[in-house]
Design a protein around this motif. Sequence first.
Motif, PDB file in Angstrom:
ATOM      1  N   ALA A   1       0.825  -1.209   0.000  1.00  0.00           N
ATOM      2  CA  ALA A   1       0.000   0.000   0.000  1.00  0.00           C
ATOM      3  C   ALA A   1       0.859   1.258   0.000  1.00  0.00           C
ATOM      4  CB  ALA A   1      -0.927  -0.016   1.221  1.00  0.00           C
ATOM      5  N   LYS A   2       1.967   1.253   0.752  1.00  0.00           N
ATOM      6  CA  LYS A   2       2.860   2.410   0.766  1.00  0.00           C
ATOM      7  C   LYS A   2       3.510   2.629  -0.604  1.00  0.00           C
ATOM      8  CE  LYS A   2       4.021   1.899   5.673  1.00  0.00           C
ATOM      9  NZ  LYS A   2       5.124   1.644   6.641  1.00  0.00           N
ATOM     10  N   VAL A   3       3.917   1.553  -1.255  1.00  0.00           N
ATOM     11  CA  VAL A   3       4.548   1.680  -2.572  1.00  0.00           C
ATOM     12  C   VAL A   3       3.546   2.205  -3.600  1.00  0.00           C
ATOM     13  CG1 VAL A   3       5.647   0.396  -4.436  1.00  0.00           C
ATOM     14  CG2 VAL A   3       6.269  -0.096  -2.076  1.00  0.00           C
ATOM     15  N   ILE A   4       2.307   1.693  -3.574  1.00  0.00           N
ATOM     16  CA  ILE A   4       1.300   2.145  -4.532  1.00  0.00           C
ATOM     17  C   ILE A   4       0.972   3.616  -4.306  1.00  0.00           C
ATOM     18  CG2 ILE A   4      -1.125   1.862  -5.177  1.00  0.00           C
ATOM     19  CD1 ILE A   4      -0.789  -1.123  -4.777  1.00  0.00           C
ATOM     20  N   ALA A   5       0.888   4.029  -3.036  1.00  0.00           N
ATOM     21  CA  ALA A   5       0.622   5.438  -2.765  1.00  0.00           C
ATOM     22  C   ALA A   5       1.744   6.328  -3.294  1.00  0.00           C
ATOM     23  CB  ALA A   5       0.446   5.648  -1.255  1.00  0.00           C
ATOM     24  N   ALA A   6       2.995   5.882  -3.139  1.00  0.00           N
ATOM     25  CA  ALA A   6       4.119   6.656  -3.663  1.00  0.00           C
ATOM     26  C   ALA A   6       4.092   6.715  -5.190  1.00  0.00           C
ATOM     27  CB  ALA A   6       5.438   6.061  -3.179  1.00  0.00           C
TER      28      ALA A   6
ATOM     29  N   ASP B   1       1.369   6.544  -7.062  1.00  0.00           N
ATOM     30  CA  ASP B   1       0.278   7.446  -7.436  1.00  0.00           C
ATOM     31  C   ASP B   1       0.703   8.907  -7.311  1.00  0.00           C
ATOM     32  OD1 ASP B   1      -1.416   5.360  -8.031  1.00  0.00           O
ATOM     33  OD2 ASP B   1      -2.247   5.258  -6.008  1.00  0.00           O
ATOM     34  N   ASP B   2       1.459   9.215  -6.267  1.00  0.00           N
ATOM     35  CA  ASP B   2       1.945  10.592  -6.106  1.00  0.00           C
ATOM     36  C   ASP B   2       2.886  10.982  -7.244  1.00  0.00           C
ATOM     37  OD1 ASP B   2       0.473  10.730  -3.807  1.00  0.00           O
ATOM     38  OD2 ASP B   2       2.159  10.276  -2.470  1.00  0.00           O
TER      39      ASP B   2
ATOM     40  N   VAL C   1       6.263  -1.845 -12.841  1.00  0.00           N
ATOM     41  CA  VAL C   1       6.212  -0.523 -13.471  1.00  0.00           C
ATOM     42  C   VAL C   1       6.904  -0.627 -14.823  1.00  0.00           C
ATOM     43  CG1 VAL C   1       6.187   0.675 -11.249  1.00  0.00           C
ATOM     44  CG2 VAL C   1       8.362   0.194 -12.362  1.00  0.00           C
ATOM     45  N   PRO C   2       6.780   0.402 -15.686  1.00  0.00           N
ATOM     46  CA  PRO C   2       7.507   0.362 -16.965  1.00  0.00           C
ATOM     47  C   PRO C   2       8.988   0.090 -16.769  1.00  0.00           C
ATOM     48  CG  PRO C   2       5.917   2.139 -17.002  1.00  0.00           C
ATOM     49  CD  PRO C   2       5.869   1.560 -15.619  1.00  0.00           C
ATOM     50  N   ALA C   3       9.541  -0.723 -17.667  1.00  0.00           N
ATOM     51  CA  ALA C   3      10.911  -1.203 -17.482  1.00  0.00           C
ATOM     52  C   ALA C   3      11.921  -0.066 -17.424  1.00  0.00           C
ATOM     53  CB  ALA C   3      11.276  -2.179 -18.610  1.00  0.00           C
ATOM     54  N   ASP C   4      11.666   1.028 -18.126  1.00  0.00           N
ATOM     55  CA  ASP C   4      12.634   2.111 -18.124  1.00  0.00           C
ATOM     56  C   ASP C   4      12.577   2.967 -16.863  1.00  0.00           C
ATOM     57  OD1 ASP C   4      10.111   2.970 -18.716  1.00  0.00           O
ATOM     58  OD2 ASP C   4      10.734   4.500 -20.164  1.00  0.00           O
TER      59      ASP C   4
ATOM     60  N   LYS D   1       2.713   9.749 -10.206  1.00  0.00           N
ATOM     61  CA  LYS D   1       1.982   9.582 -11.467  1.00  0.00           C
ATOM     62  C   LYS D   1       2.714   8.627 -12.414  1.00  0.00           C
ATOM     63  CE  LYS D   1      -0.185  14.144 -11.233  1.00  0.00           C
ATOM     64  NZ  LYS D   1      -0.409  15.442 -11.916  1.00  0.00           N
ATOM     65  N   VAL D   2       3.107   7.505 -11.865  1.00  0.00           N
ATOM     66  CA  VAL D   2       3.793   6.456 -12.629  1.00  0.00           C
ATOM     67  C   VAL D   2       2.831   5.292 -12.797  1.00  0.00           C
ATOM     68  CG1 VAL D   2       5.727   4.830 -12.658  1.00  0.00           C
ATOM     69  CG2 VAL D   2       6.058   7.147 -11.785  1.00  0.00           C
ATOM     70  N   PRO D   3       2.574   4.817 -14.006  1.00  0.00           N
ATOM     71  CA  PRO D   3       1.687   3.658 -14.182  1.00  0.00           C
ATOM     72  C   PRO D   3       2.303   2.403 -13.574  1.00  0.00           C
ATOM     73  CG  PRO D   3       2.776   4.210 -16.247  1.00  0.00           C
ATOM     74  CD  PRO D   3       3.108   5.317 -15.289  1.00  0.00           C
ATOM     75  N   TYR D   4       1.436   1.538 -13.090  1.00  0.00           N
ATOM     76  CA  TYR D   4       1.912   0.318 -12.442  1.00  0.00           C
ATOM     77  C   TYR D   4       0.884  -0.787 -12.626  1.00  0.00           C
ATOM     78  CZ  TYR D   4      -1.336   1.822  -8.790  1.00  0.00           C
ATOM     79  OH  TYR D   4      -2.453   2.225  -8.118  1.00  0.00           O
ATOM     80  N   LYS D   5       1.340  -2.000 -12.379  1.00  0.00           N
ATOM     81  CA  LYS D   5       0.486  -3.183 -12.398  1.00  0.00           C
ATOM     82  C   LYS D   5       0.755  -3.988 -11.141  1.00  0.00           C
ATOM     83  CE  LYS D   5       0.153  -3.816 -17.425  1.00  0.00           C
ATOM     84  NZ  LYS D   5       0.414  -4.754 -18.556  1.00  0.00           N
ATOM     85  N   VAL D   6      -0.308  -4.523 -10.562  1.00  0.00           N
ATOM     86  CA  VAL D   6      -0.205  -5.337  -9.356  1.00  0.00           C
ATOM     87  C   VAL D   6      -0.260  -6.793  -9.775  1.00  0.00           C
ATOM     88  CG1 VAL D   6      -1.202  -5.884  -7.118  1.00  0.00           C
ATOM     89  CG2 VAL D   6      -1.283  -3.537  -7.983  1.00  0.00           C
ATOM     90  N   GLY D   7       0.733  -7.584  -9.329  1.00  0.00           N
ATOM     91  CA  GLY D   7       0.805  -8.985  -9.709  1.00  0.00           C
ATOM     92  C   GLY D   7      -0.219  -9.824  -8.987  1.00  0.00           C
TER      93      GLY D   7
END
Length: 552
Positions: A63-68, A70-71, A87-90, A73-79
């Motif tokens: 939850a802490k990582v996802i909140a960071a 979101d702040d 997150v994007p590889a770059d 504004k980096v797209p992410y996927k939860v496994g």
Amino acid sequence: MNSNLSKLGAQLRDIWKQLGAAQRLSVITATFVLVVGLGALAFWSSRAEYGLLYGRLSDGEAAKVIAALDDAKVPYKVGTGGNSIMVPADKVHVMRMQLAGRGIPRGEGVGFEIFDKPNFGISDFVQRANYVRALQGELSRTISQIDEVDSARVMIVLPENRLLLDKDKFPTASVFVRVRGNSQLQPQSINSIRFLVANSVEGLKPNHVTVVDNLGNVLSENSDNDSLTGLSSTQLTARRNLEQYLGKKAQDMLEKVLGPGQALVRVSAEINFDSVTRTEEKFDPDGQVVRTQTKNDENIDTTSSTASSPVGISANTATDTNNSPSTASPTSNSKNHRTTGTIQYEIGKTTSSMMQAAGGIKHLSVAVTVASRMDGTGADRKVVNRSPEEIEKLRRIVTSAVGIQTGNDNPRGDTITLEELPFNDQFATDVTHELQQQQKNEYWWNIARALMYPALALVALLILLRLFKRTPVQEIPIGIPVGRLMAAHRTNGNGHGNGHSNGRGMTPADWSNEPEPGVVTVEVLNRLIKENPTNLTQAIREWMNKGRTSES
């Protein structure tokens, strides 16, 4: 350029008007498939590749990582399971550094960050409790980094600080681990955990660390090295390690010669765990040495004299006569000389002390199985036995690698057995064949998946071209012969012709009899439409009806 595009557009509109309903539907369908295929290909090629940012996270840390994220504004996927974030590889390494700067993730429990904030006025008991909490949290995070461990918790018990120490009280620790996949930890992993915890706590010994898994299995034993159980476990471990070491040495050498999986070596070792201390004293009577020597030289001189008087009553009666000095008595002189010598000898003595530690090899027994050579493939495979010289060479290789004593210099009675037998490799062959087939299928599937969208686009393009080829081409004349138009112009406004046409208008069938002085231009055609639109419309309609009749 614009005129060419205009002409092309006009031609396409004319072609579209000439197509039937079925042909228009085919063109629309092919165009839709082509556009969808190209769009899917563009989406697939432009899709960002995701990489693993963090894995095996707890719910709170995730939850802490996802909140960071979101702040930022980096797209992410939860496994799957919610314990891994991609997150994007770059951006993987950049986000790891940014999150590390914010102290995310920290792992389960409280670590030494508990001392980041100054706390004034706390008691020594609270300070000590915070230190134990921090130590337990850091150890739990470290143990959780092992590949086989999903999560871990560490409990440490430290004796109280007192002026007088009690020898019966010592530090202890307990480790609870949740194993990945509900399997059991390997012995080397258990020992690693015990030594890791023991070396992190002052005064803690590895045998005082208990490891328990989530299935309720006690993975370690608290046995002292001085006890019978501890000694037996240590001896068994030492014997197993020696046997594995010697067997691996010989098997590696044989596999270099015969190939991987073509030899099997097993070693049985008997180890002498007796500790012997021997002290010897040897005396050498021939090697006498003078220790002390004493010599006494003595001379004695002796002088003696003897008095003489009459014998009888007169001699014993005190009278004046008797009291008179007696006559002179005789004197004797003697001389003695004595020499005494004492010599003490030291006998040569040799003292030797020898201590024989435990661990000597009492006996070695080696069993070696070598795979027979096979000739041919499939059902035609047959066994080809090795020559006795080759078997003897292999035996000497194993003898030298393990250190077996042979010949007269064999007090231990070491033995070695080497046999050549055909290995049952049918299962391995089937598994290898299946793996190769799966790899081949996966390879071709990847190629087919990569070529699928271009192939769909190409098929749609071919279908469209084929439809265009099947479409009948109708030539629409831009110019109209002047003679024919003039003949139509000679008809009256109500559609009646002259005497030559028997009262009917000039039809396209009669145009062949008219002279063709030239072709009417667009300007002339516009003028004729303005002057007599009725006759021109009738002529064009009849021309079109003639074209349909000729097609039918």
